[in-house]
Design an enzyme around this catalytic site. Structure first.
Site, PDB file in Angstrom:
ATOM      1  N   GLU A   1     -11.211 -10.178  -1.107  1.00  0.00           N
ATOM      2  CA  GLU A   1     -10.853  -9.425   0.093  1.00  0.00           C
ATOM      3  C   GLU A   1     -12.104  -8.772   0.671  1.00  0.00           C
ATOM      4  OE1 GLU A   1      -6.431  -8.288   0.083  1.00  0.00           O
ATOM      5  OE2 GLU A   1      -7.516  -6.711  -0.966  1.00  0.00           O
TER       6      GLU A   1
ATOM      7  N   GLU B   1      -9.662  -0.340  -1.576  1.00  0.00           N
ATOM      8  CA  GLU B   1      -9.283   1.029  -1.195  1.00  0.00           C
ATOM      9  C   GLU B   1      -9.331   1.950  -2.412  1.00  0.00           C
ATOM     10  OE1 GLU B   1      -5.650  -0.093   0.780  1.00  0.00           O
ATOM     11  OE2 GLU B   1      -6.837  -1.016   2.374  1.00  0.00           O
TER      12      GLU B   1
ATOM     13  N   LYS C   1       0.850  -1.205   0.000  1.00  0.00           N
ATOM     14  CA  LYS C   1       0.000   0.000   0.000  1.00  0.00           C
ATOM     15  C   LYS C   1       0.888   1.259   0.000  1.00  0.00           C
ATOM     16  CE  LYS C   1      -3.561  -2.747   2.135  1.00  0.00           C
ATOM     17  NZ  LYS C   1      -4.737  -2.837   2.973  1.00  0.00           N
TER      18      LYS C   1
HETATM   19  P1  PGA Z   1      -4.301  -6.587   5.453  1.00  0.00           P
HETATM   20  O1  PGA Z   1      -4.582  -5.994   3.990  1.00  0.00           O
HETATM   21  O2  PGA Z   1      -3.559  -7.892   5.285  1.00  0.00           O
HETATM   22  O3  PGA Z   1      -3.497  -5.544   6.150  1.00  0.00           O
HETATM   23  O4  PGA Z   1      -5.656  -6.818   6.096  1.00  0.00           O
HETATM   24  C1  PGA Z   1      -4.905  -6.839   2.914  1.00  0.00           C
HETATM   25  C2  PGA Z   1      -5.084  -6.029   1.643  1.00  0.00           C
HETATM   26  O5  PGA Z   1      -5.758  -5.002   1.663  1.00  0.00           O
HETATM   27  O6  PGA Z   1      -4.552  -6.401   0.573  1.00  0.00           O
END
Ligand code: PGA
Length: 256
Positions: free
Chosen positions: A171, A103, A18
């Site tokens: 997800e 996101e 990210k």
């Molecule tokens: P996380 O994020 O493992 O921090 O929950 C997963 C993602 O959004 O790819």
């Protein structure tokens, strides 16, 4: 692109950094490269921010670790200030690109049509698209998770998608970054529905596409998640920022 589907989906541990990481954090990649089990029957991919792609690709050259990007523009070139095309990502050393992460769907209002255009761009550039789908907490509470995910999947995948250029990441939005992963039963239900939709639409290619689970995957829950039918790996956010956690998850996948 190959017209012959692989006999089974590739296992893959994919890290999504990210908007985290500066050049000092390349040391995380150095550790992963040093300690990644060479014989492991599972692939390893890290998607750092775009600013680190070239350096990350340079570090991982001639190693089993592959490098991916987190987003691309649908066009190859043009007047799109601040955007980056799939061709540019490939030129920087990426082999994969995440498209349609929740996101981005939320922060940048990316629709299924926009995600499909990005997946097409990835194919055009010779990158593997990791296409993300997942329901919100409200949608799950309303019992709409299968309908939401299969509709996102239908709208986000281009016709002619092939197993060597397409990975699906389920997800659930409520499990991302919350520490609260979906249960094996939740994951089995959705991954089963995704596999069946893919096989119906894409035949043998759909049966061979890798299906990753993402959302609070960590060393403590990885083996349990990888034991679920139709789970071929994980998209890992927070835990991929720690070399030892990413490596432990990768080992659990390779061992499963
Ligand atoms: P996380 O994020 O493992 O921090 O929950 C997963 C993602 O959004 O790819």
């Amino acid at each position: 692109m190959s017209n012959v589907a692989p006999s089974s989906p590739e296992k893959l541990a994919a890290g999504n950094w990210k908007m985290n990481g500066t050049s000092a954090d390349l040391s995380i990649l150095e550790t992963i490269i040093r300690d990644l089990a060479p014989e492991a029957g599972a692939g390893a991919l890290i998607c750092p921010p775009a600013t680190l792609l070239s350096a990350a690709a340079h570090l991982s050259k001639a190693t089993p670790l592959r490098i991916g990007a987190q987003n691309c523009h649908e066009a190859a070139t043009g007047a799109h200030t601040g955007d980056i095309s799939a061709e540019m990502l490939r030129d920087a050393g990426a082999t994969h690109v995440i498209v349609g992460h929740s996101e981005r769907r939320a922060d940048h209002r990316e629709t299924d049509d926009a995600v499909r255009a990005k997946a097409e761009a990835a194919q055009r550039a010779g990158l593997t698209a990791i296409v993300c789908v997942g329901e919100t907490e409200d949608e799950r509470e309303a019992g709409r998770q299968i309908e939401v995910v299969t509709s996102q999947l239908a709208g986000s995948l281009p016709d002619g998608a092939t197993a060597d250029r397409t990975i699906i990441a389920y997800e659930p939005v409520w499990a991302i970054g919350t520490g609260k992963a979906a249960t094996p039963a939740d994951i089995a239900e959705i991954h089963g529905a995704i596999r069946s939709a893919l096989s119906t639409r894409f035949g043998a290619q759909g049966s061979a596409m890798s299906l990753l689970y993402g959302g609070s995957v960590k060393p403590a829950n990885a083996a349990e998640i990888f034991a679920v039918e139709n789970v071929d790996g994980a998209l890992i956010g927070g835990a991929s920022l720690k070399a030892e956690d990413f490596l432990a998850i990768h080992s659990a996948l390779a061992a499963g």
